[in-house]
Scaffold this motif. Structure first.
Motif, PDB file in Angstrom:
ATOM      1  N   ASN A 132      10.178   5.937  -1.268  1.00 56.81           N
ATOM      2  CA  ASN A 132      10.379   6.781  -0.103  1.00 56.81           C
ATOM      3  C   ASN A 132       9.770   7.945  -0.121  1.00 56.81           C
ATOM      4  O   ASN A 132       9.782   8.837  -0.928  1.00 56.81           O
ATOM      5  CB  ASN A 132      11.986   6.851   0.442  1.00 56.81           C
ATOM      6  N   GLU A 133       9.166   8.503   1.072  1.00 55.13           N
ATOM      7  CA  GLU A 133       8.630   9.807   1.423  1.00 55.13           C
ATOM      8  C   GLU A 133       9.566  10.449   2.212  1.00 55.13           C
ATOM      9  O   GLU A 133      10.022  10.008   3.130  1.00 55.13           O
ATOM     10  CB  GLU A 133       7.143   9.522   1.992  1.00 55.13           C
ATOM     11  N   VAL A 134      10.213  11.620   1.572  1.00 52.40           N
ATOM     12  CA  VAL A 134      11.017  12.372   2.145  1.00 52.40           C
ATOM     13  C   VAL A 134      10.739  13.781   2.620  1.00 52.40           C
ATOM     14  O   VAL A 134      10.375  14.615   1.633  1.00 52.40           O
ATOM     15  CB  VAL A 134      12.376  12.522   1.513  1.00 52.40           C
ATOM     16  N   ARG A 186      -2.090   5.317   5.597  1.00 58.09           N
ATOM     17  CA  ARG A 186      -1.854   4.709   4.265  1.00 58.09           C
ATOM     18  C   ARG A 186      -2.382   6.087   3.386  1.00 58.09           C
ATOM     19  O   ARG A 186      -3.642   6.595   3.933  1.00 58.09           O
ATOM     20  CB  ARG A 186      -2.859   3.724   4.090  1.00 58.09           C
ATOM     21  N   THR A 187      -2.156   6.185   2.089  1.00 59.46           N
ATOM     22  CA  THR A 187      -2.746   7.400   1.400  1.00 59.46           C
ATOM     23  C   THR A 187      -4.223   7.113   0.832  1.00 59.46           C
ATOM     24  O   THR A 187      -4.907   7.875   1.000  1.00 59.46           O
ATOM     25  CB  THR A 187      -1.777   7.441  -0.057  1.00 59.46           C
ATOM     26  N   ALA A 188      -4.748   5.782   0.556  1.00 60.90           N
ATOM     27  CA  ALA A 188      -5.648   5.547   0.154  1.00 60.90           C
ATOM     28  C   ALA A 188      -6.340   4.049   0.372  1.00 60.90           C
ATOM     29  O   ALA A 188      -5.239   3.297   0.269  1.00 60.90           O
ATOM     30  CB  ALA A 188      -6.080   5.722  -1.409  1.00 60.90           C
ATOM     31  N   THR A 195       0.897  -1.349   0.039  1.00 58.89           N
ATOM     32  CA  THR A 195      -0.028   0.132   0.040  1.00 58.89           C
ATOM     33  C   THR A 195       0.647   0.975  -0.062  1.00 58.89           C
ATOM     34  O   THR A 195       2.097   1.299   0.533  1.00 58.89           O
ATOM     35  CB  THR A 195      -1.081  -0.101   1.318  1.00 58.89           C
ATOM     36  N   ASP A 196       0.294   2.135  -0.662  1.00 59.92           N
ATOM     37  CA  ASP A 196       0.899   3.584  -0.679  1.00 59.92           C
ATOM     38  C   ASP A 196       0.888   4.225   0.677  1.00 59.92           C
ATOM     39  O   ASP A 196       0.019   4.306   1.120  1.00 59.92           O
ATOM     40  CB  ASP A 196       0.312   4.404  -1.820  1.00 59.92           C
ATOM     41  N   LEU A 197       2.026   4.612   1.419  1.00 56.80           N
ATOM     42  CA  LEU A 197       2.003   5.486   2.462  1.00 56.80           C
ATOM     43  C   LEU A 197       2.257   6.769   2.260  1.00 56.80           C
ATOM     44  O   LEU A 197       2.745   7.240   1.405  1.00 56.80           O
ATOM     45  CB  LEU A 197       3.343   4.868   3.330  1.00 56.80           C
ATOM     46  N   GLU A 198       1.966   7.659   3.077  1.00 60.71           N
ATOM     47  CA  GLU A 198       2.416   9.078   3.279  1.00 60.71           C
ATOM     48  C   GLU A 198       2.526   9.569   4.679  1.00 60.71           C
ATOM     49  O   GLU A 198       2.178   8.741   5.810  1.00 60.71           O
ATOM     50  CB  GLU A 198       1.251   9.914   2.772  1.00 60.71           C
ATOM     51  N   PHE A 199       2.937  10.613   5.027  1.00 61.48           N
ATOM     52  CA  PHE A 199       3.039  11.282   6.474  1.00 61.48           C
ATOM     53  C   PHE A 199       2.437  12.646   6.364  1.00 61.48           C
ATOM     54  O   PHE A 199       2.846  13.244   5.589  1.00 61.48           O
ATOM     55  CB  PHE A 199       4.277  10.897   7.288  1.00 61.48           C
ATOM     56  N   VAL A 220       3.198  14.935   3.238  1.00 67.98           N
ATOM     57  CA  VAL A 220       4.306  14.669   2.303  1.00 67.98           C
ATOM     58  C   VAL A 220       3.836  13.124   1.879  1.00 67.98           C
ATOM     59  O   VAL A 220       3.735  12.152   2.290  1.00 67.98           O
ATOM     60  CB  VAL A 220       5.480  14.215   3.159  1.00 67.98           C
ATOM     61  N   ALA A 221       3.463  13.381   0.586  1.00 69.54           N
ATOM     62  CA  ALA A 221       2.795  12.135  -0.282  1.00 69.54           C
ATOM     63  C   ALA A 221       3.076  12.111  -1.709  1.00 69.54           C
ATOM     64  O   ALA A 221       2.536  11.381  -2.354  1.00 69.54           O
ATOM     65  CB  ALA A 221       1.306  12.298   0.045  1.00 69.54           C
ATOM     66  N   ALA A 222       4.132  12.597  -2.217  1.00 63.79           N
ATOM     67  CA  ALA A 222       4.600  12.631  -3.506  1.00 63.79           C
ATOM     68  C   ALA A 222       4.914  11.597  -4.029  1.00 63.79           C
ATOM     69  O   ALA A 222       4.531  11.035  -5.128  1.00 63.79           O
ATOM     70  CB  ALA A 222       5.255  13.901  -3.681  1.00 63.79           C
ATOM     71  N   ALA A 223       5.555  10.587  -3.187  1.00 63.27           N
ATOM     72  CA  ALA A 223       6.277   9.265  -3.730  1.00 63.27           C
ATOM     73  C   ALA A 223       5.167   8.185  -3.988  1.00 63.27           C
ATOM     74  O   ALA A 223       4.317   8.219  -3.154  1.00 63.27           O
ATOM     75  CB  ALA A 223       7.399   8.743  -2.722  1.00 63.27           C
ATOM     76  N   GLY A 224       5.401   7.494  -5.035  1.00 60.69           N
ATOM     77  CA  GLY A 224       4.315   6.608  -5.227  1.00 60.69           C
ATOM     78  C   GLY A 224       4.625   5.145  -4.361  1.00 60.69           C
ATOM     79  O   GLY A 224       5.476   5.163  -3.482  1.00 60.69           O
ATOM     80  N   LEU A 225       3.563   4.195  -4.986  1.00 60.63           N
ATOM     81  CA  LEU A 225       3.696   2.745  -4.238  1.00 60.63           C
ATOM     82  C   LEU A 225       5.592   2.303  -4.085  1.00 60.63           C
ATOM     83  O   LEU A 225       5.964   2.243  -5.102  1.00 60.63           O
ATOM     84  CB  LEU A 225       3.255   1.784  -5.017  1.00 60.63           C
TER      85      LEU A 225
HETATM   86 CA    CA Z   1       3.464   7.694  -1.054  1.00 61.29          CA
END
Ligand code: CA
Ligand code: CA
Ligand code: CA
Ligand code: CA
Ligand code: ZN
Length: 533
Positions: free
Chosen positions: A393-395, A412-414, A367-371, A385-390
């Motif tokens: 790394n989100e940085v 989880r993003t969605a 699953t796609d994560l964000e923070f 911070v959610a630009a990175a995909g599945l």
């Molecule tokens: Ca992400």
């Protein structure tokens, strides 16, 4: 009348010959396929069964209805699973320390201990006739010392504890109640009772284990010539114990093209739980910092030492279900620059239920994560911070946050699907004004806590570097402060402070793990201690 477990629970059966033998599924760890036990059995006598998607619970005629009701009450509610290749089963919904442990993804505290020799272990289709437990006598004789094999069992539980939301407490009491199926009870008997007796000679079946909320383990004591192999620090024995306890956590057998602990045949090419095993364990009990789903339960990064140490990494984390939120708190002091990386953890392999088809899985792309970073009010989002995909790394780098306690929330993003995404998180926080030029590092406190576990009193000892004020904060593992002990050391030297197991309001606190954060002479050290009521 036959009583069959759900497909995929290889080597399981239900046997019920009386009230004492509460019907609990078990799974067998074998040396090779030739000696695998039948996947089902026909219990003797008329029985009736309560079927769930996880297991069958069977009772003898005339069983006390109150007992039946109690067993049913403790059954978990089935969930629709997706991407759960780890073949998850029932979890501990009730333990000796907690009448209700929440739901999937919530942590659990389990007491464990050795079954007294002489308690009868009933025969099963694993090949063992009914015989008294002789585990302690045989292993004490056959291992180099009685301490050795007990330590390997301790290490086995510790390794699971370092990877999932389970806390293990070793206890020495056991009332000798009929085995298996007697629920854990504080001061009476542990949740997990470990016994052994002759099963089928050297090789073949090594051990078997009952699923939650049974959890008891039976080791083939005739296999001591295999278990006393010292290779890789007794890995054969430790992997056997860790595998069996995997069943005791609710994990069924799987097949994979990569080595995983819950395959039905023992392997020694790796040490303990692997990615799929950890995903299964975390799906059932959350990651090692659960519960931290709301701001008040945020994991305290200061307490963990994360903020004081540049580039501090936290591992064994996961978003174990759709609604899981992981809140982390840190004190930004007067303000500074925050950097955070959330790194999805996993690898590619094939996996599937034992005896069923395997499929390919890439476990850092579940699953796609964000923070997000939240302000001290816990509701104002400062940045997402959610630009990175599945799988990427989100940085967040050098993000300025102002004064006060701030929060990092990983989610989880969605999607609300029921799947476990492991991740690591690296945090650094630069408070430039706090770093004084030429600062001399403070001397270590050599903090110790004994006894541990304790009830209800324990003593915190440390070495004061000089005459100094000191402060000991007693925290729950969630970071909640329950007690503050303050004092003054008149000179350099040993200091002993007793904590009576009560909070600042004088109330007795519950069983569990507590963090004892001790500050003296410009130095902070933390130790864990377990209270067993
Ligand atoms: Ca992400
Ligand atoms: Ca055997
Ligand atoms: Ca989590
Ligand atoms: Ca959480
Ligand atoms: Zn097994």
């Amino acid at each position: 009348m036959k009583c069959r477990n759900r497909a995929g629970f290889a080597g399981t059966r239900i046997a019920m010959t009386g009230l004492a033998l509460a019907g609990l599924a078990f799974a067998v760890l074998s040396m090779n396929r030739d000696s695998e036990s039948p996947a089902e059995a026909t219990p003797e006598g008329a029985i009736f069964c309560v079927e769930t998607s996880y297991a069958s619970f069977c009772f003898a005629p005339g069983t006390d209805p109150a007992y039946v009701e109690e067993v049913i009450r403790r059954l978990p509610q089935p969930e629709m699973l997706s991407k759960n290749q780890f073949e998850i089963g029932a979890r501990w919904s009730s333990t000796a320390t907690d009448p209700t442990t929440g739901g999937s993804g919530d942590p659990v505290t389990l007491t464990w201990g050795l079954l007294p020799d002489g308690v009868s272990i009933p025969g099963t289709t694993a090949g063992d006739p009914t015989a008294p437990s002789d585990l302690q006598a045989v292993f004490d004789l056959r291992f180099p010392s009685p301490t050795v094999w007990r330590d390997k069992i301790r290490q086995s539980f510790s390794r699971w504890e370092g990877r999932i939301g389970a806390t293990y407490v070793e206890v020495t009491y056991d009332d000798g109640a009929a085995f298996p199926g007697a629920f854990g009870s504080l001061g009476v008997r542990p949740d997990i009772r470990i016994g052994g007796h002759p099963i089928d000679g050297v090789g073949g079946v090594l051990a078997y284990n009952y699923f939650p909320i049974g959890g008891d383990m039976v080791i083939d004591t005739q296999d001591w010539p295999l278990f006393d192999n010292t290779g890789n620090d007794y890995r054969f024995f430790r992997n056997t114990v860790m595998h069996e306890h995997g069943h005791g956590l609710g994990l069924a057998h799987v097949n994979s093209n990569t080595g995983v602990l819950m395959e039905p045949f023992i392997q020694t090419s790796f040490n303990g739980p692997q990615d799929d095993d950890i995903r299964g364990g975390q799906r059932n009990y959350g990651d090692i910092y659960e519960n931290n789903d709301v701001v008040l339960d945020a994991t305290d990064l200061d307490l963990l030492g994360a903020i004081a140490s540049p580039g501090f990494s936290l591992t064994q984390l996961s978003i174990d279900r759709g609604p899981d939120l992981d809140w982390y708190a840190f004190d930004a002091s007067a303000g500074g620059l925050l950097s955070v990386t959330v790194d999805p953890v996993g690898s590619a392999y094939t996996i599937g239920p034992d005896g069923g088809p395997t499929s390919s899985i890439v476990t850092d792309e579940i699953t796609d994560l964000e923070f997000s970073i939240y302000a001290p009010d816990g509701t104002t989002e400062l940045i997402n911070v959610a630009a990175a995909g599945l799988g990427a790394n989100e940085v967040l780098a050098d993000f300025f946050v102002g004064a006060g306690t701030h929060y990092i929330v990983v989610r989880r993003t969605a999607g609300t699907g029921n799947a476990c995404q492991r991740y690591d998180m690296t945090v650094s926080f630069d408070i430039s004004t706090d770093v004084a030029a030429g600062e001399v590092p403070a001397a270590p406190l050599d903090l110790t806590v004994a006894p541990n576990p304790f009830n209800p009193t324990t003593t915190i000892r440390f070495r004061a570097p000089s005459a100094t004020e000191y402060e000991i904060g007693v925290y729950e593992t969630t970071g909640r402060l329950v007690r503050t002990l303050r004092g003054h050391a008149a000179a350099a030297g040993a200091v002993a402070v007793t904590w009576n197991g009560r909070d600042d309001a004088g109330r007795a606190v519950g069983s569990g793990v507590y963090l004892l954060r001790t500050q003296a002479g410009g130095r902070t050290e933390t130790q864990r201690a377990t209270l067993i009521r």
